[in-house]
Design a protein around this motif. Structure first.
Motif, mmCIF file in Angstrom:
data_model
loop_
_atom_site.group_PDB
_atom_site.id
_atom_site.type_symbol
_atom_site.label_atom_id
_atom_site.label_comp_id
_atom_site.label_asym_id
_atom_site.label_seq_id
_atom_site.Cartn_x
_atom_site.Cartn_y
_atom_site.Cartn_z
ATOM 1 N N TYR A 186 0.820 -1.209 0.000
ATOM 2 C CA TYR A 186 0.000 0.000 0.000
ATOM 3 C C TYR A 186 0.856 1.261 0.000
ATOM 4 O O TYR A 186 0.578 2.218 -0.745
ATOM 5 N N VAL A 187 1.881 1.274 0.835
ATOM 6 C CA VAL A 187 2.737 2.462 0.962
ATOM 7 C C VAL A 187 3.357 2.838 -0.380
ATOM 8 O O VAL A 187 3.489 4.019 -0.711
ATOM 9 N N PHE A 188 3.735 1.852 -1.171
ATOM 10 C CA PHE A 188 4.332 2.130 -2.470
ATOM 11 C C PHE A 188 3.272 2.350 -3.548
ATOM 12 O O PHE A 188 3.472 3.145 -4.481
ATOM 13 N N VAL A 215 0.335 5.134 -8.042
ATOM 14 C CA VAL A 215 -0.936 5.271 -8.754
ATOM 15 C C VAL A 215 -1.346 6.737 -8.851
ATOM 16 O O VAL A 215 -1.802 7.199 -9.897
ATOM 17 N N ALA A 216 -1.172 7.479 -7.770
ATOM 18 C CA ALA A 216 -1.598 8.878 -7.761
ATOM 19 C C ALA A 216 -0.864 9.707 -8.800
ATOM 20 O O ALA A 216 -1.443 10.612 -9.416
ATOM 21 N N PHE A 217 0.408 9.414 -9.031
ATOM 22 C CA PHE A 217 1.213 10.228 -9.941
ATOM 23 C C PHE A 217 1.576 9.494 -11.235
ATOM 24 O O PHE A 217 2.533 9.844 -11.908
ATOM 25 N N ILE A 230 -9.267 5.928 -14.509
ATOM 26 C CA ILE A 230 -7.857 6.024 -14.110
ATOM 27 C C ILE A 230 -7.139 4.681 -14.265
ATOM 28 O O ILE A 230 -6.085 4.598 -14.901
ATOM 29 N N MET A 231 -7.706 3.620 -13.687
ATOM 30 C CA MET A 231 -7.040 2.317 -13.691
ATOM 31 C C MET A 231 -7.516 1.394 -14.803
ATOM 32 O O MET A 231 -6.815 0.453 -15.172
ATOM 33 N N ASP A 234 -8.297 10.004 -7.047
ATOM 34 C CA ASP A 234 -9.291 10.802 -7.776
ATOM 35 C C ASP A 234 -8.879 12.271 -7.805
ATOM 36 O O ASP A 234 -8.912 12.929 -8.861
ATOM 37 N N LEU A 235 -8.500 12.778 -6.654
ATOM 38 C CA LEU A 235 -8.109 14.179 -6.548
ATOM 39 C C LEU A 235 -6.886 14.475 -7.408
ATOM 40 O O LEU A 235 -6.838 15.489 -8.118
ATOM 41 N N ALA A 236 -5.909 13.600 -7.396
ATOM 42 C CA ALA A 236 -4.686 13.798 -8.174
ATOM 43 C C ALA A 236 -4.944 13.768 -9.675
ATOM 44 O O ALA A 236 -4.180 14.351 -10.449
#
Length: 310
Positions: A34-36, A41-43, A174-175, A241-243
């Motif tokens: 999750y941390v990675f 995914v966001a960027f 997005i995905m 979503d925000l990114a």
């Protein structure tokens, strides 16, 4: 008389539930990924070989909540997990092949191999994550005194619907996990999908409560794990979503998290200690023989894992 004449009686250690060790191991693996996964995914930095992360996270989390059900409800929890998987697969299979109840959509190859050629394997496990996670979060939201099946059946499907509102832009645009053929007004998603999500969550929550009511309302093994998993999933999809420019739904998801976090601030403050305690117990190598109970069993020292019991 002196203390030497009356030595203090040593209490036998409380047995660790046998599911605690694999549960904590899977949780550690999930948190590591999750941390990675979140910033990648966001960027838009997910490498081509890393597209498996979404499916693996679903499988990990579904297995986590399945074990959580088994640890708290024994055989009934195992049966509930199997029923969630089976019913979720059936509903999704009908949805893909017949266009009901969610509307017409198709899954892409991003989530990997499919069950019976239609539904990717991680999808039923995603429902197995969602149902215990929303029921456990609903229990904490209403509080111990008001935690009744009726209240949980009202709130848990609403939490599932809230998650789907933020999930749809993440999963489709997005995905690219699935693609809508039938279109609708909110991010291209048909309105009937949201009604079907609520109905499916209501059905699966009812089945789970029918089999595991006590374990859901008074869990003894990691009682705050459902809250952790629900919060992390909603946080991930809202931030992504925000990114990616979905400002309204992203802020809505974050606002819901903030309000829920304020309501559950004491539970969240107790969560690190609960995980540390369970992790320490999982690392113990010695267990007294014959101390585990069959079925639901003793899930561990309730007073040590739940500060509210002190």
């Amino acid at each position: 008389m002196s203390q030497a004449q009356h030595p203090r009686t040593l209490q036998p250690p409380v047995a660790m539930h046998p599911i605690t060790l694999p549960l904590m191991g899977l949780l550690a693996a999930y948190l590591f990924i999750y941390v990675f996964a979140l910033p990648l995914v966001a960027f838009d930095r997910v490498p081509s070989w890393g597209t498996w992360m979404g499916g693996v996270l679903n499988l990990l989390q579904g297995t986590l909540t399945g074990l959580w059900l088994m640890g708290n409800a024994g055989r009934r929890g195992a049966l509930a997990a199997l029923l969630i998987l089976g019913l979720a697969w059936a509903v999704e299979h009908i949805g893909v092949t017949r266009g009901v109840p969610f509307g017409r959509y198709v899954y892409t190859d991003t989530l990997g191999a499919r069950m019976a050629g239609a539904v990717p394997w991680p999808i039923p496990w995603a429902w197995l994550l969602l149902i215990p996670a929303t029921l456990g979060t609903a229990r904490l939201l209403v509080g111990r005194q008001a935690a009744r099946p009726g209240a949980l059946l009202l709130i848990a499907p609403l939490l599932a619907l809230l998650y789907d509102l933020a999930l749809e832009p993440f999963a489709t645009t997005i995905m690219g996990y699935w693609r809508w053929i039938e279109r609708g007004p909110l991010h291209g998603v048909p309105t009937v999908n949201y009604l079907a999500w609520y109905g499916t969550a209501l059905l699966l929550s009812g089945v789970t409560l029918a089999l595991c009511r006590r374990a859901i309302i008074v869990p003894r093994l990691l009682p705050r794990l459902p809250l952790l998993l629900y919060s992390l999933n909603l946080l991930l999809v809202a931030l992504v979503d925000l990114a990616h420019g979905y400002v309204g739904i992203g802020l809505f998801g974050l606002a819901a998290l903030a309000l829920g976090g304020w309501r559950l601030r004491r539970e969240l403050a107790a969560l690190p200690g609960e995980l540390r305690h369970a992790g320490a117990r999982a690392m113990r190598l010695t267990r007294p023989p014959g101390t585990f109970l069959s079925g639901g069993g003793d899930a561990g020292d309730v007073r040590a894992s739940d500060p509210s019991a002190h």
